[in-house]
Design an enzyme around this catalytic site. Structure first.
Site, PDB file in Angstrom:
ATOM      1  N   SER A 133       0.837  -1.197   0.000  1.00 31.86           N
ATOM      2  CA  SER A 133       0.000   0.000   0.000  1.00 31.86           C
ATOM      3  C   SER A 133       0.870   1.244   0.000  1.00 31.86           C
ATOM      4  O   SER A 133       1.978   1.258   0.555  1.00 31.86           O
ATOM      5  CB  SER A 133      -0.903   0.020   1.242  1.00 31.86           C
ATOM      6  OG  SER A 133      -1.584   1.258   1.351  1.00 31.86           O
ATOM      7  N   TYR A 176      -2.684  -0.648  10.138  1.00 31.17           N
ATOM      8  CA  TYR A 176      -2.708  -1.165   8.762  1.00 31.17           C
ATOM      9  C   TYR A 176      -1.431  -0.777   8.032  1.00 31.17           C
ATOM     10  O   TYR A 176      -0.812  -1.602   7.353  1.00 31.17           O
ATOM     11  CB  TYR A 176      -3.937  -0.610   8.035  1.00 31.17           C
ATOM     12  CG  TYR A 176      -3.989  -0.938   6.565  1.00 31.17           C
ATOM     13  CD1 TYR A 176      -4.374  -2.201   6.125  1.00 31.17           C
ATOM     14  CD2 TYR A 176      -3.663   0.016   5.600  1.00 31.17           C
ATOM     15  CE1 TYR A 176      -4.429  -2.506   4.773  1.00 31.17           C
ATOM     16  CE2 TYR A 176      -3.718  -0.279   4.247  1.00 31.17           C
ATOM     17  CZ  TYR A 176      -4.099  -1.537   3.842  1.00 31.17           C
ATOM     18  OH  TYR A 176      -4.136  -1.829   2.500  1.00 31.17           O
TER      19      TYR A 176
END
Length: 254
Positions: A147, A160
């Site tokens: 990400s 995350y």
């Protein structure tokens, strides 16, 4: 005859979003694709139907990730299904795409959320690779979906971001480890993509416009934008690329 004809790929979390686009792309290039999913059998069937319409070959593999024994259970089902198709257990391409997100600033993250994010986004890819190394052919490909929050500060979802950062470190170390076997290992780091995972962040036109404005192209990414990069990394054309974390955020926050 596609470039990946004769090769077998496993894509985790391939029922929807980026995983579906990756599975379709690999199948269009000739790979036999194992479409992994957990709960949403309807979405997985739609992925398989789309691949069949494209003229590709694929089959579903249902297994839960982020729980004890997940890697062994997934590979057992994969090997059994391949055997039923008259194929061996060998694998050429592993795409660790399955993931979960969870908002929470540092003061709000619970131990349960923290553990869940790391179990699915970090622990599961680690042991899927570990268990899969005996299946993966020399010259194979491992591609981890990371990400852009590993490059861009995103305190709104700190745990995350940490889990994906660990995945990048794993990518780097694994590339060095598997180099003698000519197995390349790379990560792809999307920004905001039009998937169910990001649906809550674009519930209004104003919110969607704000997300689009993060990119140098002033749009939200599409799953195919990421899939095309993954298919390239799965091909022979990427043979001299390994240990890289490729930013695929459309130039977000340059």
């Amino acid at each position: 005859m596609g470039e990946l004809t004769g090769r077998t790929a496993l894509v985790t979390g391939a029922g929807r979003g980026i995983g579906r686009a990756v599975a379709r792309g690999l199948a269009r290039d000739g790979a036999l694709v194992a479409v992994h999913y957990h709960r949403n059998e309807t979405a997985a069937r739609e992925t398989l139907e789309l691949i069949a319409e494209d003229g590709g070959q694929a089959f579903g593999v249902r297994s839960e990730l982020g729980v004890p024994g997940d890697a062994e259970a997934l590979y057992a089902r994969l090997e059994d299904t391949l055997a039923d198709r008259g194929a061996g257990p060998d694998l050429d391409i592993l795409v660790n795409n399955a993931g979960v997100s969870g908002p929470g600033r540092v003061q709000d993250v619970t131990p349960e959320l923290f553990d869940r994010l790391f179990a699915v986004n970090t622990r599961s890819p680690f042991f899927l690779v570990q268990r899969g190394l005996k299946n993966l052919r020399d010259g194979g490909r491992i591609i981890n979906i990371s990400s852009a929050v590993t490059r861009i500060a995103y305190p709104e979802s700190v745990a995350y971001a940490m889990a994906k950062g660990a995945l990048n470190t794993f990518t780097l170390a694994l590339a060095k480890e598997l180099g003698p076997r000519r197995i390349t290992v790379n990560a792809v780091s999307p920004g905001f993509i039009e998937t169910d995972m990001n649906a809550r962040k674009r519930t209004t036109p104003e919110a969607a416009a704000q997300l689009a404005a993060l990119s140098a192209f002033n749009r939200i990414g599409h799953p195919a934008d990421i899939a095309d990069i993954v298919v390239f990394l799965a091909s022979d054309r990427s043979r001299w690329i390994t240990g890289q974390c490729i930013d695929a955020s459309g130039g977000s926050r340059l």
